[in-house]
Design a protein around this motif. Structure first.
Motif, PDB file in Angstrom:
ATOM      1  N   THR A 299     -21.371  -0.013 -11.300  1.00 53.91           N
ATOM      2  CA  THR A 299     -19.977  -0.244 -11.711  1.00 53.91           C
ATOM      3  C   THR A 299     -19.137   1.019 -11.899  1.00 53.91           C
ATOM      4  O   THR A 299     -17.920   0.913 -12.100  1.00 53.91           O
ATOM      5  N   LEU A 300     -19.740   2.198 -11.835  1.00 50.84           N
ATOM      6  CA  LEU A 300     -18.985   3.413 -12.143  1.00 50.84           C
ATOM      7  C   LEU A 300     -18.705   4.293 -10.932  1.00 50.84           C
ATOM      8  O   LEU A 300     -18.441   5.487 -11.065  1.00 50.84           O
ATOM      9  N   GLN A 301     -18.753   3.711  -9.732  1.00 47.09           N
ATOM     10  CA  GLN A 301     -18.303   4.440  -8.549  1.00 47.09           C
ATOM     11  C   GLN A 301     -16.773   4.501  -8.565  1.00 47.09           C
ATOM     12  O   GLN A 301     -16.098   3.722  -9.245  1.00 47.09           O
ATOM     13  N   ASN A 302     -16.200   5.422  -7.809  1.00 46.62           N
ATOM     14  CA  ASN A 302     -14.762   5.704  -7.901  1.00 46.62           C
ATOM     15  C   ASN A 302     -13.874   4.480  -7.695  1.00 46.62           C
ATOM     16  O   ASN A 302     -13.024   4.152  -8.529  1.00 46.62           O
ATOM     17  N   ALA A 303     -14.032   3.811  -6.561  1.00 46.48           N
ATOM     18  CA  ALA A 303     -13.150   2.684  -6.245  1.00 46.48           C
ATOM     19  C   ALA A 303     -13.348   1.530  -7.216  1.00 46.48           C
ATOM     20  O   ALA A 303     -12.391   0.855  -7.601  1.00 46.48           O
ATOM     21  N   THR A 304     -14.597   1.300  -7.612  1.00 41.46           N
ATOM     22  CA  THR A 304     -14.882   0.206  -8.544  1.00 41.46           C
ATOM     23  C   THR A 304     -14.232   0.470  -9.889  1.00 41.46           C
ATOM     24  O   THR A 304     -13.665  -0.446 -10.517  1.00 41.46           O
ATOM     25  N   LEU A 305     -14.294   1.699 -10.363  1.00 43.97           N
ATOM     26  CA  LEU A 305     -13.631   2.051 -11.621  1.00 43.97           C
ATOM     27  C   LEU A 305     -12.129   1.827 -11.532  1.00 43.97           C
ATOM     28  O   LEU A 305     -11.515   1.238 -12.429  1.00 43.97           O
ATOM     29  N   ALA A 306     -11.535   2.293 -10.439  1.00 43.77           N
ATOM     30  CA  ALA A 306     -10.090   2.132 -10.260  1.00 43.77           C
ATOM     31  C   ALA A 306      -9.718   0.659 -10.154  1.00 43.77           C
ATOM     32  O   ALA A 306      -8.722   0.210 -10.732  1.00 43.77           O
ATOM     33  N   ALA A 307     -10.522  -0.113  -9.433  1.00 41.63           N
ATOM     34  CA  ALA A 307     -10.242  -1.542  -9.257  1.00 41.63           C
ATOM     35  C   ALA A 307     -10.363  -2.286 -10.575  1.00 41.63           C
ATOM     36  O   ALA A 307      -9.555  -3.173 -10.882  1.00 41.63           O
ATOM     37  N   ASP A 308     -11.360  -1.935 -11.381  1.00 43.54           N
ATOM     38  CA  ASP A 308     -11.575  -2.626 -12.655  1.00 43.54           C
ATOM     39  C   ASP A 308     -10.460  -2.339 -13.665  1.00 43.54           C
ATOM     40  O   ASP A 308     -10.154  -3.186 -14.506  1.00 43.54           O
ATOM     41  N   THR A 309      -9.880  -1.148 -13.585  1.00 43.71           N
ATOM     42  CA  THR A 309      -8.782  -0.822 -14.504  1.00 43.71           C
ATOM     43  C   THR A 309      -7.439  -1.301 -13.985  1.00 43.71           C
ATOM     44  O   THR A 309      -6.435  -1.256 -14.688  1.00 43.71           O
ATOM     45  N   LYS A 310      -7.461  -1.757 -12.694  1.00 46.34           N
ATOM     46  CA  LYS A 310      -6.238  -2.248 -12.049  1.00 46.34           C
ATOM     47  C   LYS A 310      -5.114  -1.211 -12.121  1.00 46.34           C
ATOM     48  O   LYS A 310      -3.952  -1.522 -12.354  1.00 46.34           O
ATOM     49  N   SER A 311      -5.515   0.045 -11.928  1.00 48.58           N
ATOM     50  CA  SER A 311      -4.549   1.144 -11.986  1.00 48.58           C
ATOM     51  C   SER A 311      -4.782   2.107 -10.826  1.00 48.58           C
ATOM     52  O   SER A 311      -5.894   2.206 -10.301  1.00 48.58           O
ATOM     53  N   ASP A 312      -3.738   2.812 -10.452  1.00 46.92           N
ATOM     54  CA  ASP A 312      -3.838   3.835  -9.414  1.00 46.92           C
ATOM     55  C   ASP A 312      -4.208   5.141 -10.092  1.00 46.92           C
ATOM     56  O   ASP A 312      -3.340   5.910 -10.523  1.00 46.92           O
ATOM     57  N   LEU A 313      -5.510   5.392 -10.227  1.00 49.96           N
ATOM     58  CA  LEU A 313      -5.987   6.541 -10.987  1.00 49.96           C
ATOM     59  C   LEU A 313      -6.204   7.752 -10.097  1.00 49.96           C
ATOM     60  O   LEU A 313      -6.652   7.627  -8.963  1.00 49.96           O
ATOM     61  N   SER A 314      -5.911   8.918 -10.627  1.00 49.08           N
ATOM     62  CA  SER A 314      -6.205  10.157  -9.916  1.00 49.08           C
ATOM     63  C   SER A 314      -7.705  10.413  -9.994  1.00 49.08           C
ATOM     64  O   SER A 314      -8.417   9.840 -10.831  1.00 49.08           O
ATOM     65  N   ASP A 315      -8.199  11.287  -9.129  1.00 48.13           N
ATOM     66  CA  ASP A 315      -9.623  11.620  -9.136  1.00 48.13           C
ATOM     67  C   ASP A 315     -10.044  12.179 -10.490  1.00 48.13           C
ATOM     68  O   ASP A 315     -11.123  11.851 -11.006  1.00 48.13           O
ATOM     69  N   GLU A 316      -9.208  13.021 -11.074  1.00 47.58           N
ATOM     70  CA  GLU A 316      -9.539  13.622 -12.364  1.00 47.58           C
ATOM     71  C   GLU A 316      -9.619  12.564 -13.461  1.00 47.58           C
ATOM     72  O   GLU A 316     -10.523  12.583 -14.302  1.00 47.58           O
ATOM     73  N   THR A 317      -8.695  11.601 -13.438  1.00 43.63           N
ATOM     74  CA  THR A 317      -8.702  10.536 -14.439  1.00 43.63           C
ATOM     75  C   THR A 317      -9.951   9.665 -14.294  1.00 43.63           C
ATOM     76  O   THR A 317     -10.552   9.258 -15.295  1.00 43.63           O
ATOM     77  N   ILE A 318     -10.344   9.392 -13.055  1.00 41.06           N
ATOM     78  CA  ILE A 318     -11.560   8.606 -12.811  1.00 41.06           C
ATOM     79  C   ILE A 318     -12.781   9.343 -13.351  1.00 41.06           C
ATOM     80  O   ILE A 318     -13.645   8.744 -14.004  1.00 41.06           O
ATOM     81  N   ASP A 319     -12.858  10.658 -13.108  1.00 39.96           N
ATOM     82  CA  ASP A 319     -13.989  11.448 -13.597  1.00 39.96           C
ATOM     83  C   ASP A 319     -14.043  11.458 -15.123  1.00 39.96           C
ATOM     84  O   ASP A 319     -15.122  11.416 -15.718  1.00 39.96           O
ATOM     85  N   LYS A 320     -12.874  11.498 -15.759  1.00 39.66           N
ATOM     86  CA  LYS A 320     -12.822  11.458 -17.227  1.00 39.66           C
ATOM     87  C   LYS A 320     -13.234  10.090 -17.754  1.00 39.66           C
ATOM     88  O   LYS A 320     -13.976   9.984 -18.738  1.00 39.66           O
TER      89      LYS A 320
END
Length: 330
Positions: A299-320
């Motif tokens: 569940t913590l791969q980049n796209a899955t994280l962004a999809a689950d938050t339903k937000s357009d997250l930057s790479d840095e925000t995803i890593d945080k």
């Protein structure tokens, strides 16, 4: 509702999960690579209607990747529910509620059933896939030859159309630089061992059969199971050797400290960190559950994280965000 990746199975210390894939095609339609858009839509509707009129109607939903945002579509590939090719083509799949079965529609083949089970349990995965396969076989005219078996777009899948796979965690064999030799050995036996992620991140590898023609489904599954058992024994023996290395033990504990305090976790660092955490669990250093790590890997791969938050997250925000969730779970 418990998802398959939230469970543990046989030999979970080495085997993350099992997957069965079955490829099938309609006898009265061209292969997907030769389809027009209109034919593709027609076949997709036909296959979906077949499932929705079956006893499995309430267990599946149709996912049209063309209607998903990019992160959600890529997330299905990260979870192995759709191939990168299907995501790129923005095709469709049918997905079970527990995400333990996905049916890709008009990808390389008209029907590609993927079924999953935690740990080393190909029988459970096969039972799930076979149930859906039987439903299609009883309702549709499937391309089949008495001489060649099931007809598939790729000649390599002719015969059973079955691919049986395990995802293996092999950090000790990787540390001993034994993966290349192991890969060559299983290759001679008609199997394939390859990296799950680029640069062998997470020390995760896929073991699967290469032969589907002239062999029964049971024989293919038995062969992969037998080789898997041997690799499990080799990995455990290698881990016993590593356990004697105090500096490596220190590395494992330092890694856990990093995971529990990091504010940023990039993908490679996250996967490698999870690998050492799983190894620490296997060696008895930590009481972390395998299913906890498995859930994070899923569940913590980049796209899955962004999809689950339903937000357009930057790479840095995803890593945080990933680091925050890992700290919370560990």
């Amino acid at each position: 509702m418990s998802r398959w990746y939230e469970n543990e199975g046989n030999n979970s210390d080495v085997v993350l999960f099992s997957r069965i894939r079955l490829a099938r095609n309609l006898a009265d339609s061209p292969f997907p690579s030769r389809m027009s858009d209109d034919i593709r839509k027609s076949v997709t509707k036909k296959l979906y209607a077949t499932l929705k009129s079956s006893q499995y109607a309430n267990e599946f939903e149709l996912v049209n990747l063309a209607e998903c945002d990019r992160e959600k579509a890529v997330s299905y590939a990260e979870k192995f529910l759709a191939s990168p090719e299907l995501v790129k083509a923005r095709g469709s799949l049918m997905l079970s509620q527990k995400e333990d079965v996905s049916v890709m529609l008009c990808e390389e083949d008209h029907i590609k059933i993927n079924a999953f089970a935690a740990g080393q349990n190909l029988d459970e995965a096969y039972e799930k896939a076979n149930d859906i396969d039987d439903m299609f076989l009883s309702s549709l005219k499937i391309a089949y030859s008495d001489k060649l078996g099931f007809l598939t777009a790729s000649p390599i899948n002719l015969g059973t159309g079955l691919k049986a796979s395990f995802v293996l965690h092999l950090p000790a064999l990787a540390e001993q630089k034994a993966i290349y030799k192991l890969s060559a050995m299983v290759g001679k036996l008609g199997l394939n061992l390859r990296e799950l992620y680029k640069n062998a991140a997470g020390d995760l590898y896929i073991l699967s059969n290469q032969v589907s023609l002239g062999i029964s489904e049971k024989s293919a599954i038995d062969n992969v199971n037998a080789i898997c058992e041997q690799i499990v024994k080799q990995e455990r023996a290698a881990r016993e050797e590593l356990a004697k290395d105090f500096e490596f033990e220190d590395k494992i504990y330092r890694n856990l400290g990093m995971l529990r305090s990091a504010r940023i976790l990039k993908t490679q660092e996250f996967l490698d960190g999870m690998s050492l955490a799983r190894l620490g669990k296997a060696l008895g250093y930590f009481d972390i559950e395998y299913k906890t790590i498995g859930n994070m890997l899923y569940t913590l791969q980049n796209a899955t994280l962004a999809a689950d938050t339903k937000s357009d997250l930057s790479d840095e925000t995803i890593d945080k965000l990933r680091a925050t969730i890992v700290r919370d779970k560990l």
